[in-house]
Scaffold this active site. Structure first.
Site, PDB file in Angstrom:
ATOM      1  N   ASP A  39       0.786  -1.089   0.112  1.00 27.34           N
ATOM      2  CA  ASP A  39      -0.096   0.131  -0.034  1.00 27.34           C
ATOM      3  C   ASP A  39       0.964   1.104   0.157  1.00 27.34           C
ATOM      4  O   ASP A  39       1.874   1.355   0.800  1.00 27.34           O
ATOM      5  CB  ASP A  39      -1.008  -0.036   1.153  1.00 27.34           C
ATOM      6  N   ILE A  40       0.587   2.331  -0.689  1.00 24.54           N
ATOM      7  CA  ILE A  40       1.154   3.437  -0.799  1.00 24.54           C
ATOM      8  C   ILE A  40       1.153   4.222   0.312  1.00 24.54           C
ATOM      9  O   ILE A  40       2.184   5.061   0.765  1.00 24.54           O
ATOM     10  CB  ILE A  40       0.766   4.368  -2.015  1.00 24.54           C
ATOM     11  N   VAL A 106     -11.092   2.911  -3.666  1.00 26.70           N
ATOM     12  CA  VAL A 106     -10.489   2.447  -4.933  1.00 26.70           C
ATOM     13  C   VAL A 106     -11.735   1.323  -5.372  1.00 26.70           C
ATOM     14  O   VAL A 106     -11.780   0.318  -4.778  1.00 26.70           O
ATOM     15  CB  VAL A 106      -9.266   1.908  -5.069  1.00 26.70           C
ATOM     16  N   HIS A 110     -10.269  -5.427  -3.703  1.00 25.75           N
ATOM     17  CA  HIS A 110      -9.079  -5.486  -3.060  1.00 25.75           C
ATOM     18  C   HIS A 110      -9.108  -5.861  -1.610  1.00 25.75           C
ATOM     19  O   HIS A 110     -10.013  -5.522  -0.957  1.00 25.75           O
ATOM     20  CB  HIS A 110      -8.063  -4.468  -3.219  1.00 25.75           C
ATOM     21  N   HIS A 112      -6.984  -5.907   2.011  1.00 22.41           N
ATOM     22  CA  HIS A 112      -5.910  -5.565   2.613  1.00 22.41           C
ATOM     23  C   HIS A 112      -5.322  -6.684   3.519  1.00 22.41           C
ATOM     24  O   HIS A 112      -6.059  -7.311   4.327  1.00 22.41           O
ATOM     25  CB  HIS A 112      -6.382  -4.318   3.390  1.00 22.41           C
TER      26      HIS A 112
END
Ligand code: 5GP
Length: 127
Positions: A39-40, A106, A110, A112
């Site tokens: 993750d960014i 987003v 997805h 996490h």
């Protein structure tokens, strides 16, 4: 800003662009079904995102519309990533935000993976 977790799918969302190699990512795993990358903006010492290679907005349409093969392939990949990163013994948290109340930002489904320290309460106390 949280997004609607419901279709239509936007093929130009950030994760679709990462999948196509148009945006960089720090990749940790890739197979036929899934891509995993850091993750960014990590919320834990380990914070990895795992995304299916196919276009679904959220957990809702992924589980309603993806084939059994896609679903199995994706969740096996999530498990493989956790194993590969050595997260099983200390433990980890797997989380999928869905839609506005879930805080999904987003709109490409997805999961996490958080790990690297005790993660505390599952859901923050109400404000
Ligand atoms: P969501 O809130 O949708 O469940 O989580 C979206 C996650 O994507 C956030 O944790 C956010 O930090 C991460 N993210 C957003 N843009 C990028 C990006 O360009 N690259 C990476 N690696 N992560 C991103």
């Amino acid at each position: 800003m949280p997004v609607s977790g419901l279709p239509p799918y936007d093929p130009d969302n950030i994760f679709a662009r990462i999948l196509r190699g148009e945006l960089p990512s720090r990749k940790v795993f890739e197979d036929e079904w899934a891509l995993a990358f850091h993750d960014i903006s990590p919320q834990a010492p380990v914070h990895v995102l795992v995304i299916p290679k196919t276009p679904y907005c959220s957990f809702a349409d992924f589980t309603a519309e993806a084939s059994t093969e896609e679903i199995a392939g994706f969740f096996r990949a999530v498990g493989a990533v956790a194993r590969m990163l050595g997260l099983e013994a200390p433990g980890y948290r797997m989380l999928a935000n869905m839609g506005e109340h879930g805080g999904q930002e987003v709109a490409h489904f997805h999961v996490h993976l958080f790990a690297g320290r005790p993660l505390g309460r599952m859901v923050p106390a109400a404000p």
